[in-house]
Write a protein that holds these residues in place. Structure first.
Motif, PDB file in Angstrom:
ATOM      1  N   SER A  87     -60.723  88.069  68.897  1.00  0.00           N
ATOM      2  CA  SER A  87     -61.403  86.768  68.795  1.00  0.00           C
ATOM      3  C   SER A  87     -61.428  86.268  67.359  1.00  0.00           C
ATOM      4  N   LYS A  88     -61.507  87.191  66.389  1.00  0.00           N
ATOM      5  CA  LYS A  88     -61.451  86.733  64.989  1.00  0.00           C
ATOM      6  C   LYS A  88     -60.075  86.166  64.666  1.00  0.00           C
ATOM      7  N   CYS A  89     -59.042  86.643  65.380  1.00  0.00           N
ATOM      8  CA  CYS A  89     -57.690  86.101  65.178  1.00  0.00           C
ATOM      9  C   CYS A  89     -57.456  84.878  66.068  1.00  0.00           C
ATOM     10  N   SER A  90     -58.535  84.341  66.655  1.00  0.00           N
ATOM     11  CA  SER A  90     -58.482  83.156  67.531  1.00  0.00           C
ATOM     12  C   SER A  90     -57.576  83.326  68.743  1.00  0.00           C
ATOM     13  N   THR A  91     -57.409  84.563  69.229  1.00  0.00           N
ATOM     14  CA  THR A  91     -56.645  84.736  70.468  1.00  0.00           C
ATOM     15  C   THR A  91     -57.621  85.203  71.543  1.00  0.00           C
ATOM     16  N   ILE A  92     -58.390  84.239  72.042  1.00  0.00           N
ATOM     17  CA  ILE A  92     -59.497  84.562  72.945  1.00  0.00           C
ATOM     18  C   ILE A  92     -58.996  85.102  74.282  1.00  0.00           C
ATOM     19  N   ASP A  93     -57.793  84.677  74.729  1.00  0.00           N
ATOM     20  CA  ASP A  93     -57.266  85.179  75.997  1.00  0.00           C
ATOM     21  C   ASP A  93     -57.076  86.692  75.952  1.00  0.00           C
ATOM     22  N   SER A  94     -56.516  87.180  74.845  1.00  0.00           N
ATOM     23  CA  SER A  94     -56.315  88.622  74.707  1.00  0.00           C
ATOM     24  C   SER A  94     -57.656  89.333  74.671  1.00  0.00           C
ATOM     25  N   ALA A  95     -58.631  88.748  73.943  1.00  0.00           N
ATOM     26  CA  ALA A  95     -59.966  89.356  73.852  1.00  0.00           C
ATOM     27  C   ALA A  95     -60.560  89.481  75.248  1.00  0.00           C
ATOM     28  N   ARG A  96     -60.446  88.401  76.016  1.00  0.00           N
ATOM     29  CA  ARG A  96     -61.001  88.371  77.369  1.00  0.00           C
ATOM     30  C   ARG A  96     -60.357  89.450  78.243  1.00  0.00           C
ATOM     31  N   ARG A  97     -59.015  89.570  78.130  1.00  0.00           N
ATOM     32  CA  ARG A  97     -58.299  90.553  78.947  1.00  0.00           C
ATOM     33  C   ARG A  97     -58.800  91.959  78.633  1.00  0.00           C
ATOM     34  N   VAL A  98     -58.910  92.270  77.343  1.00  0.00           N
ATOM     35  CA  VAL A  98     -59.378  93.607  76.955  1.00  0.00           C
ATOM     36  C   VAL A  98     -60.776  93.847  77.513  1.00  0.00           C
ATOM     37  N   TYR A  99     -61.640  92.840  77.376  1.00  0.00           N
ATOM     38  CA  TYR A  99     -63.029  92.995  77.807  1.00  0.00           C
ATOM     39  C   TYR A  99     -63.107  93.283  79.308  1.00  0.00           C
ATOM     40  N   TYR A 100     -62.414  92.470  80.109  1.00  0.00           N
ATOM     41  CA  TYR A 100     -62.540  92.650  81.555  1.00  0.00           C
ATOM     42  C   TYR A 100     -61.763  93.855  82.062  1.00  0.00           C
ATOM     43  N   ASP A 101     -60.820  94.383  81.265  1.00  0.00           N
ATOM     44  CA  ASP A 101     -60.077  95.583  81.669  1.00  0.00           C
ATOM     45  C   ASP A 101     -60.814  96.865  81.295  1.00  0.00           C
ATOM     46  N   THR A 102     -61.881  96.726  80.497  1.00  0.00           N
ATOM     47  CA  THR A 102     -62.616  97.932  80.089  1.00  0.00           C
ATOM     48  C   THR A 102     -63.517  98.378  81.238  1.00  0.00           C
ATOM     49  N   PRO A 103     -63.355  99.614  81.700  1.00  0.00           N
ATOM     50  CA  PRO A 103     -64.103 100.030  82.890  1.00  0.00           C
ATOM     51  C   PRO A 103     -65.616 100.070  82.686  1.00  0.00           C
TER      52      PRO A 103
END
Ligand code: ZN
Ligand code: ZN
Length: 545
Positions: A87-103
């Motif tokens: 998110s600091k690199c302004s790539t919120i889609d990647s941040a979101r993917r990591v977040y929702y993939d974390t069990p």
């Protein structure tokens, strides 16, 4: 060196990152990798932090790949660092993917996601995520409140702060700093004072960031005395404290006070940065301190080895041209090592209009409209100027250009806070519950003002309508409506503070001078450029802004 334990390497890298030497941290990890040393989760966590701060997305992706390769994807701490980095690199889609993939997402991970969403401007989603949390900690509230504040959603931030208190969650000093920054931006003096009370209750007033925020709140709410008192009470200060104080003085047109603070700061051993110098220069400009302004400007390069930014040049242009030294200003602009931008030309244009130099105003205005054809500011400034000098051909020309290019005027809006409630007005607004009383009061007031010399600047109204309709339009300007509400709902003698999103208009400025005299009120108006303090028929800006 390579014999050192893994753990101490990781410690060294995070120490670099925490000190802000992120590049050094990354170099060290490259070195480790090349030497074949084992990279652990501790290293990776520090690397992600560094990548976020440096916005080094490519390096961050490499670290992400290493995390997956080493099987750390179940590690919630590392996943949280990834969310933060993306998110600091302004790539919120990647941040979101990591977040929702974390069990097993914990509350810290969710806080990081909320912060990230706000950082990327996705405040609605951040609020949804926050609302859906089964349990929250103070950090969750802080993530949302500071995120909303950063996105100029101050009103919402305040609502969540109130909610936080009502559910019994204890605020910490991070919360209070965020809330104070909201109060400063909205110039909410009463809320600011209440938060100040909380600060004292918790004993946070000795924290430097809290003290700085308090100085800022009072300075931006038009109470320079209180700002100074808070400043004096701070047991320790940093360069931000001094800069905030100097900026405050500058915005209030208190040039010599700003210079005195600047000298005192130097005596205390602080070295001014470019923002401090900008604040000091700005103060000189708004107080018309010509020689002092030049001295500060020259000291930037010669004493502090700081290359002036566009803002510094703009201040100098403003200083020179306000004083009517229009030719010298042209000379200065020609010799600047950088291409002048819109703000600089706008400052110059405003002075050309003030000094009624028609030829220069026309040529600067045309340059501006070419430079930024879609920005309404220059068109409005020039058309107002033509209107005031009675050049109707000029007004028509500018209007035609605006129509041809589809330029829309930015909506003016003025706010006033009364008993802790913020009221907003647009031009011609009839949505306020007391609008009838406000208009009636203003109509009567204008009559009284006319008897002591007020003349409505109907030249500012571009619509082709009769004179009395033009006067009605001027009466409905957002500044006047806000002041009107202030007059009818506060006891006589109370100071009135209003904030406008654009520069204050010439007719409203004139009218406010008369109102301050006839009603015996001190009126403070904060506009896009500075503070105007009206008292006894005069304004602190000397009628030029
Ligand atoms: Zn106006
Ligand atoms: Zn003024």
């Amino acid at each position: 060196m390579l014999q050192r334990k893994q753990f101490s390497w990781a410690k060294k890298i995070s120490a670099y990152v925490n000190e802000g030497q992120c590049q050094k941290g990354l170099t060290l990890i490259h070195y480790l990798q090349k030497s074949g040393a084992e990279i652990t989760e501790f290293h990776l966590s520090a690397v992600l932090k560094a990548c976020g701060r440096l916005q080094a997305i490519d390096e961050g992706k490499v670290a992400h790949a290493m995390i997956l390769k080493r099987g750390y994807h179940g590690d919630v701490v590392l996943m949280t660092s990834l969310v933060d980095m993306y998110s600091k690199c302004s790539t919120i889609d990647s941040a979101r993917r990591v977040y929702y993939d974390t069990p097993k997402r914990d509350v810290i991970a969710t806080n990081a996601m909320i912060t990230g969403l706000c950082l990327c401007g996705q405040t609605t989603e951040a609020i949804q995520l926050f609302d859906g949390m089964p349990s929250r900690v103070v950090g969750s509230w802080n993530s949302l409140i500071s995120g909303l504040a950063r996105n100029s959603h101050g009103g919402e931030a305040m609502q969540f702060f109130k909610k936080m208190r009502s559910v019994g969650e204890k605020e910490d000093f991070t919360t209070l700093v965020s809330v104070l920054s909201v109060c400063a931006d909205l110039a909410q003096l009463i809320n600011g004072r209440q938060v100040h009370g909380l600060v004292i209750k918790h004993g946070f007033e000795f924290y430097v960031p809290v003290g700085n925020a308090l100085v800022d709140v009072y300075a931006k709410s038009g109470c320079m005395d209180d700002a100074c008192r808070c400043f004096d009470n701070m047991p320790s200060k940093n360069i931000v404290s001094w800069t905030t104080l100097i900026m405050g003085y500058g915005k209030h047109g208190l040039g010599s006070e700003a210079l005195r603070a600047f000298d005192q700061m130097k005596l205390m051993g602080f070295v001014p940065n470019k923002i401090t110098l900008l604040g000091t220069l700005y103060a000189c400009t708004h107080a018309g301190l010509m020689q002092e302004g030049w001295d500060i400007f020259n000291s930037m390069v010669h004493t502090y080895s700081i290359t002036p930014m566009m803002e510094h040049y703009t201040c100098m242009v403003d200083l020179l041209s306000r004083a009517g030294r229009l030719e010298e200003t042209c000379w200065f602009i020609e010799r600047m090592p950088v291409e002048p931008d819109v703000r600089l030309w706008t400052a110059f244009l405003s002075s050309c209009c003030f000094h009624k130099n028609v030829d220069l105003a026309r040529s600067v205005g045309e340059k501006l409209m070419e430079l930024r054809p879609q920005e309404s500011g220059p068109y409005v400034l020039l058309s107002n100027f033509y209107g005031l000098i009675g050049d109707w051909e000029g007004v028509a020309q500018v209007r035609r250009l605006m129509l041809d290019r589809g330029v829309r005027k930015e909506k003016a809006c003025t706010w006033i806070e009364i008993n802790g409630v913020v009221h907003a007005f647009e031009s011609g607004d009839r949505s306020h519950p007391s609008y009838k009383e406000i208009y009636n009061y203003l109509e009567d007031l204008i009559k009284r003002m006319k008897s002591i010399g007020y003349v409505a600047k109907t030249g500012l109204v571009v619509q082709n309508v009769e004179e009395h309709v033009k006067e009605e339009i001027l009466l409905g300007h957002s500044e006047k409506l806000a002041i009107g509400l202030g007059l009818i709902s506060t006891p006589p003698g109370t100071k009135i503070v209003i904030i406008k999103n654009l520069r204050v208009c010439m007719d409203c400025h004139d009218a406010t001078r008369f109102i301050s005299e006839i009603e015996g009120r001190e009126i403070v108006a904060r506009d896009a450029s500075r503070f105007h303090q009206f008292k006894g028929g005069e304004c602190s800006c000397g009628n030029h802004w």
